[in-house]
Design an enzyme around this catalytic site. Structure first.
Site, PDB file in Angstrom:
ATOM      1  N   HIS A 241       0.664  -1.158   0.018  1.00  0.00           N
ATOM      2  CA  HIS A 241      -0.109  -0.036  -0.013  1.00  0.00           C
ATOM      3  C   HIS A 241       0.691   1.227   0.049  1.00  0.00           C
ATOM      4  O   HIS A 241       0.505   2.345  -0.287  1.00  0.00           O
ATOM      5  CB  HIS A 241      -1.032   0.059   1.141  1.00  0.00           C
ATOM      6  CG  HIS A 241      -0.548   0.301   2.334  1.00  0.00           C
ATOM      7  ND1 HIS A 241       0.029  -0.747   3.340  1.00  0.00           N
ATOM      8  CD2 HIS A 241      -0.173   1.431   3.026  1.00  0.00           C
ATOM      9  CE1 HIS A 241       0.341  -0.099   4.580  1.00  0.00           C
ATOM     10  NE2 HIS A 241       0.271   1.098   4.473  1.00  0.00           N
ATOM     11  N   ASP A 287       0.962  -7.756   2.975  1.00  0.00           N
ATOM     12  CA  ASP A 287       1.057  -6.380   2.287  1.00  0.00           C
ATOM     13  C   ASP A 287       2.688  -6.223   2.296  1.00  0.00           C
ATOM     14  O   ASP A 287       3.228  -5.440   3.116  1.00  0.00           O
ATOM     15  CB  ASP A 287       0.496  -5.370   3.384  1.00  0.00           C
ATOM     16  CG  ASP A 287       0.433  -4.131   2.711  1.00  0.00           C
ATOM     17  OD1 ASP A 287       0.967  -3.809   1.554  1.00  0.00           O
ATOM     18  OD2 ASP A 287      -0.174  -3.137   3.173  1.00  0.00           O
ATOM     19  N   SER A 360       4.409   2.578   7.980  1.00  0.00           N
ATOM     20  CA  SER A 360       4.167   1.417   7.322  1.00  0.00           C
ATOM     21  C   SER A 360       5.315   1.137   6.255  1.00  0.00           C
ATOM     22  O   SER A 360       5.791   1.988   5.527  1.00  0.00           O
ATOM     23  CB  SER A 360       2.927   1.665   6.147  1.00  0.00           C
ATOM     24  OG  SER A 360       1.695   1.808   6.849  1.00  0.00           O
TER      25      SER A 360
END
Length: 445
Positions: A241, A287, A360
């Site tokens: 992402h 992810d 992230s």
């Protein structure tokens, strides 16, 4: 013991204000007041007032302290240093309970002239404003800063850090004011600036946290930005992402030893283009994305990939969350709260480190061994209220990536990464973070 005190002077710290205005821009949605204070418009002028300090004089002297308290200059402080915060949350209501409450954390980040702005993950609550930030070293307690804002938010996301102002800068500004004003306790205040109380802590050799921070990079896809970790001189691990659907991204390496424009000044960041050679599908619970850089980055220590995990061990997370590239990567500390396994294999790691937007893709390290444990994927959000919880977060274990990374480094073969898209239902169930509502009550996660 209760003492009366008299206000001697109010004075600003312009260096702190300058750094704040550069670091925390109003258009980014920063808020430093509490939920209760948001009702009053005057409290919304946060950045206009946070740099003001008050000097008080006790009407009765306190008993002589049983320890030595020194004031330490913040310029030489190193990110990752263990710090203590001492304040009195809600102390005016229940001083017998909350007076001198101590919290422990690390120096997460610094900014401004001689590190005038200090950020720590030592957890504080409203009422701690004016309390001290300390470093304990060689049997001596060193005061390094004063708590300015125990809680603050970015676009309604709690950042999970405490903001403090360097005590050295505050004392310097007191000394400047004394030259211009006739104050009754001028001689007492002047004693602060004699130098006998001020310790100039020079920077030490790079400790484990410095090597950890050197491997963290900022990944900019053009649509969004996040963090990544250099696993070797040309390879970056991050989250799917973070790269979105981009095939090319910019990777910014902090403190790269490269000069700008042929001059003598060093760049704060060195930017390298990178190609996204693999990204898991949207349907995959993992992810993960792999970036191959267009050029090698020399001098970056390759992290050792962990093969085992121990719940309860001390860990840290490095990332560019919230503050982005304005003052380099932040480090936050905590413990490995839980290791979630499926069929005996770890598939998710949970920690108590503070994680916020922009973290992230960042690395999760074991503090004692320095091993890379995982890649940060998310923190926790309550979908019913929109609140985020930075100290409850989840990472993808590197153990599931070890074999695929080795095969790609040795043979340039990406096929092993495709196994991440074939995770079974049990793994998908873990990473959904909630069960089907017809079976059990729906989770707030």
């Amino acid at each position: 013991m209760q003492c009366q005190a008299k206000l001697i002077m109010m004075l600003p710290c312009p260096e702190f204000q300058l750094a704040l205005s550069s670091l925390f821009r109003k258009e980014d949605g920063w808020v430093f007041s509490s939920e209760e204070e948001k009702e009053f418009g005057e409290f919304q002028k946060d950045l206009e007032h946070l740099h003001w300090c008050a000097v008080l004089k006790l009407q009765s002297p306190l008993p002589k302290a049983r320890y030595t308290l020194d004031v330490m200059d913040s310029a030489g402080l190193v990110k990752g240093s263990t710090l203590f915060a001492c304040g009195s949350p809600f102390g005016s209501l229940y001083p017998d309970i909350f007076l001198n409450t101590i919290s422990k954390g690390v120096l997460s980040n610094t900014a401004g002239e001689r590190n005038v702005v200090l950020l720590t993950d030592a957890r504080c609550l409203p009422g701690s404003e004016g309390g001290g930030i300390f470093l304990y070293e060689n049997g001596t307690l060193h005061l390094i800063g004063i708590i300015v804002a125990p809680l603050f938010w970015k676009v309604n996301e709690w950042v999970g850090l405490t903001l403090a102002c360097s005590i050295g800068h505050i004392i310097n500004n007191i000394m400047k004011a004394l030259r211009k004003a006739d104050i009754p306790v001028k001689s007492e205040l002047a004693a602060l600036g004699t130098g006998s109380h001020i310790v100039d802590r020079s920077k030490r050799g790079a400790g484990p946290s410095q090597h950890m921070m050197a491997s963290a990079v900022l990944v900019d896809s053009g649509q969004s930005w996040g963090t990544g970790v250099l696993v070797n001189a040309k390879l970056v691990l991050t989250c799917r992402h973070v790269v979105k659907h981009s095939s090319k991204v910019s990777v910014k390496i902090h403190n790269a030893k490269m000069k700008s424009g042929g001059g003598n000044a060093f760049k704060k960041f060195h930017t390298v283009r990178g190609e996204v050679v693999f990204s898991t599908r949207e349907s995959s619970p993992y992810d993960i994305a792999i970036i191959r850089l267009d050029e090698e980055i020399p001098g970056i220590p390759e992290p050792v990939l962990a093969s085992s995990y121990c719940a309860g061990e001390d860990v840290c997370i490095v990332g560019f969350g919230a503050l982005g590239e304005r003052c380099g990567p932040s480090i936050t500390s905590g413990v490995l709260s839980s290791v979630i396994s499926v069929d005996g294999d770890p598939v998710m790691l949970q920690t108590s480190c503070a994680v916020h937007g922009g973290s992230s893709g960042g690395p999760l390290f074991a503090l004692q061994s320095g091993e890379l444990l995982g890649i940060v994927a998310s923190n926790t959000r309550d979908n019913s209220t929109g609140a985020t919880y930075p100290h409850l977060n989840f990472s993808v274990p590197v153990a599931i990536l070890r074999a695929a990374l080795k095969r790609y480094v040795e043979f340039g073969d990406l096929r092993s990464f495709g196994e991440l898209n074939k995770a079974g239902l049990a793994v998908r169930d873990v990473w959904r973070l909630q069960r089907s509502p017809e079976n059990v009550f729906q989770s707030k996660l």
